[in-house]
Design a protein around this motif. Structure first.
Motif, PDB file in Angstrom:
ATOM      1  N   ILE A 184     -18.311  63.930  45.852  1.00  0.00           N
ATOM      2  CA  ILE A 184     -18.960  64.024  44.791  1.00  0.00           C
ATOM      3  C   ILE A 184     -19.760  62.832  44.734  1.00  0.00           C
ATOM      4  O   ILE A 184     -19.132  61.653  44.554  1.00  0.00           O
ATOM      5  CB  ILE A 184     -18.237  64.340  43.584  1.00  0.00           C
ATOM      6  CG1 ILE A 184     -17.460  65.610  43.500  1.00  0.00           C
ATOM      7  CG2 ILE A 184     -19.276  64.383  42.495  1.00  0.00           C
ATOM      8  CD1 ILE A 184     -16.817  65.859  42.564  1.00  0.00           C
ATOM      9  N   GLU A 185     -21.076  62.802  45.031  1.00  0.00           N
ATOM     10  CA  GLU A 185     -21.966  61.661  44.898  1.00  0.00           C
ATOM     11  C   GLU A 185     -22.352  61.540  43.417  1.00  0.00           C
ATOM     12  O   GLU A 185     -23.031  62.571  42.909  1.00  0.00           O
ATOM     13  CB  GLU A 185     -23.087  61.847  45.785  1.00  0.00           C
ATOM     14  CG  GLU A 185     -22.882  61.812  47.333  1.00  0.00           C
ATOM     15  CD  GLU A 185     -23.937  62.223  48.073  1.00  0.00           C
ATOM     16  OE1 GLU A 185     -25.007  62.147  47.755  1.00  0.00           O
ATOM     17  OE2 GLU A 185     -23.730  62.027  49.579  1.00  0.00           O
ATOM     18  N   VAL A 186     -22.108  60.298  42.875  1.00  0.00           N
ATOM     19  CA  VAL A 186     -22.440  59.945  41.590  1.00  0.00           C
ATOM     20  C   VAL A 186     -23.709  59.235  41.582  1.00  0.00           C
ATOM     21  O   VAL A 186     -23.569  58.052  42.000  1.00  0.00           O
ATOM     22  CB  VAL A 186     -21.317  59.275  40.826  1.00  0.00           C
ATOM     23  CG1 VAL A 186     -21.638  59.022  39.415  1.00  0.00           C
ATOM     24  CG2 VAL A 186     -19.727  60.271  41.017  1.00  0.00           C
ATOM     25  N   HIS A 187     -24.760  59.595  40.793  1.00  0.00           N
ATOM     26  CA  HIS A 187     -25.844  58.720  40.752  1.00  0.00           C
ATOM     27  C   HIS A 187     -26.132  58.530  39.240  1.00  0.00           C
ATOM     28  O   HIS A 187     -26.258  59.660  38.471  1.00  0.00           O
ATOM     29  CB  HIS A 187     -27.232  59.553  41.121  1.00  0.00           C
ATOM     30  CG  HIS A 187     -27.130  59.975  42.849  1.00  0.00           C
ATOM     31  ND1 HIS A 187     -27.508  59.286  43.649  1.00  0.00           N
ATOM     32  CD2 HIS A 187     -26.198  61.026  43.171  1.00  0.00           C
ATOM     33  CE1 HIS A 187     -27.294  59.820  44.948  1.00  0.00           C
ATOM     34  NE2 HIS A 187     -26.414  60.696  44.751  1.00  0.00           N
ATOM     35  N   GLY A 188     -26.268  57.147  38.847  1.00  0.00           N
ATOM     36  CA  GLY A 188     -26.469  57.188  37.291  1.00  0.00           C
ATOM     37  C   GLY A 188     -25.395  56.470  36.735  1.00  0.00           C
ATOM     38  O   GLY A 188     -24.423  56.312  37.366  1.00  0.00           O
ATOM     39  N   ASP A 189     -25.285  56.446  35.201  1.00  0.00           N
ATOM     40  CA  ASP A 189     -24.483  56.011  34.396  1.00  0.00           C
ATOM     41  C   ASP A 189     -23.392  56.753  34.186  1.00  0.00           C
ATOM     42  O   ASP A 189     -23.543  58.087  34.217  1.00  0.00           O
ATOM     43  CB  ASP A 189     -25.258  55.712  32.928  1.00  0.00           C
ATOM     44  CG  ASP A 189     -26.233  54.321  33.156  1.00  0.00           C
ATOM     45  OD1 ASP A 189     -26.136  53.965  34.396  1.00  0.00           O
ATOM     46  OD2 ASP A 189     -27.126  54.292  32.246  1.00  0.00           O
ATOM     47  N   LEU A 190     -22.054  56.190  34.251  1.00  0.00           N
ATOM     48  CA  LEU A 190     -20.988  56.880  33.772  1.00  0.00           C
ATOM     49  C   LEU A 190     -20.438  56.392  32.537  1.00  0.00           C
ATOM     50  O   LEU A 190     -19.860  55.382  32.350  1.00  0.00           O
ATOM     51  CB  LEU A 190     -19.837  56.867  34.968  1.00  0.00           C
ATOM     52  CG  LEU A 190     -18.396  57.439  34.658  1.00  0.00           C
ATOM     53  CD1 LEU A 190     -18.664  59.041  34.472  1.00  0.00           C
ATOM     54  CD2 LEU A 190     -17.460  57.258  35.825  1.00  0.00           C
ATOM     55  N   ALA A 226     -21.649  54.529  45.409  1.00  0.00           N
ATOM     56  CA  ALA A 226     -22.782  53.515  45.627  1.00  0.00           C
ATOM     57  C   ALA A 226     -24.038  53.566  44.684  1.00  0.00           C
ATOM     58  O   ALA A 226     -24.499  52.619  44.421  1.00  0.00           O
ATOM     59  CB  ALA A 226     -23.308  53.728  47.009  1.00  0.00           C
ATOM     60  N   GLU A 227     -24.230  54.913  44.155  1.00  0.00           N
ATOM     61  CA  GLU A 227     -25.537  54.863  43.396  1.00  0.00           C
ATOM     62  C   GLU A 227     -24.920  54.868  41.908  1.00  0.00           C
ATOM     63  O   GLU A 227     -25.769  55.317  41.064  1.00  0.00           O
ATOM     64  CB  GLU A 227     -26.106  55.981  43.515  1.00  0.00           C
ATOM     65  CG  GLU A 227     -26.737  55.959  45.137  1.00  0.00           C
ATOM     66  CD  GLU A 227     -27.780  54.977  45.150  1.00  0.00           C
ATOM     67  OE1 GLU A 227     -28.696  54.626  44.299  1.00  0.00           O
ATOM     68  OE2 GLU A 227     -27.467  54.509  45.973  1.00  0.00           O
ATOM     69  N   MET A 271     -27.099  60.848  34.638  1.00  0.00           N
ATOM     70  CA  MET A 271     -26.206  61.286  35.662  1.00  0.00           C
ATOM     71  C   MET A 271     -26.757  62.308  36.526  1.00  0.00           C
ATOM     72  O   MET A 271     -27.281  63.315  35.802  1.00  0.00           O
ATOM     73  CB  MET A 271     -24.747  61.406  35.284  1.00  0.00           C
ATOM     74  CG  MET A 271     -23.940  61.759  36.645  1.00  0.00           C
ATOM     75  SD  MET A 271     -22.389  61.938  35.944  1.00  0.00           S
ATOM     76  CE  MET A 271     -21.568  60.304  35.785  1.00  0.00           C
ATOM     77  N   CYS A 272     -26.527  62.505  37.764  1.00  0.00           N
ATOM     78  CA  CYS A 272     -26.931  63.429  38.649  1.00  0.00           C
ATOM     79  C   CYS A 272     -25.555  63.395  39.550  1.00  0.00           C
ATOM     80  O   CYS A 272     -25.235  62.273  40.215  1.00  0.00           O
ATOM     81  CB  CYS A 272     -28.125  63.309  39.152  1.00  0.00           C
ATOM     82  SG  CYS A 272     -28.645  64.578  40.603  1.00  0.00           S
TER      83      CYS A 272
END
Length: 136
Positions: free
Chosen positions: A21-27, A57-58, A8-9
């Motif tokens: 907050i843009e969430v990139h990767g796995d949660l 989106a990511e 996550m980034c």
């Protein structure tokens, strides 16, 4: 050292009364606290906040801990009188939320007349749009 390719980034962008907050990767189990801590910090540091946008989106995989984090975020935003938006949700997230019965809970607009506590402890009425805005 090997890093997980879907680690996550978060990228946080803010304006006067909203945060994105843009969430990139796995949660997931390993990263749910990262997102929850960022949201909690934003809510604590910005008492005038009206909207919190999680840009999904990511977003990669969401496991049960990730879903738990989203539900906790919803509780925190509701308690703070802040509207939560899950923007650009991927189909797999909508499917998970639908299967778990949480889609409407996490994406419905707040009820009319939502009360937002003031700094003095008195209640004040928050004015919020109640119709669909295409972002939630």
């Amino acid at each position: 050292m090997t890093t997980h390719p879907h680690q996550m980034c978060l990228t946080t962008l803010d304006t006067q009364d909203s945060v994105r907050i843009e969430v990139h990767g796995d949660l997931d189990y390993d990263s749910a606290d990262i997102l929850l801590n960022e949201v909690t910090a934003q809510l604590t540091d910005r008492p005038g906040l009206t909207d919190l946008h999680l840009h999904c989106a990511e977003l990669g995989v969401v496991d049960s801990m990730g879903l738990c984090a989203l539900l906790m975020i919803s509780r925190h935003t509701t308690a703070a009188g802040v509207r939560l938006h899950l923007d650009e949700r991927p189909a797999k997230l909508d499917r998970l939320l639908d299967l778990t019965g949480t889609l409407d809970h996490l994406t419905a607009p707040p009820p009319t007349g939502t009360v937002k506590p003031s700094m003095t402890g008195e209640s004040t009425m928050a004015i919020r749009p109640t119709g669909p805005d295409g972002l939630t």
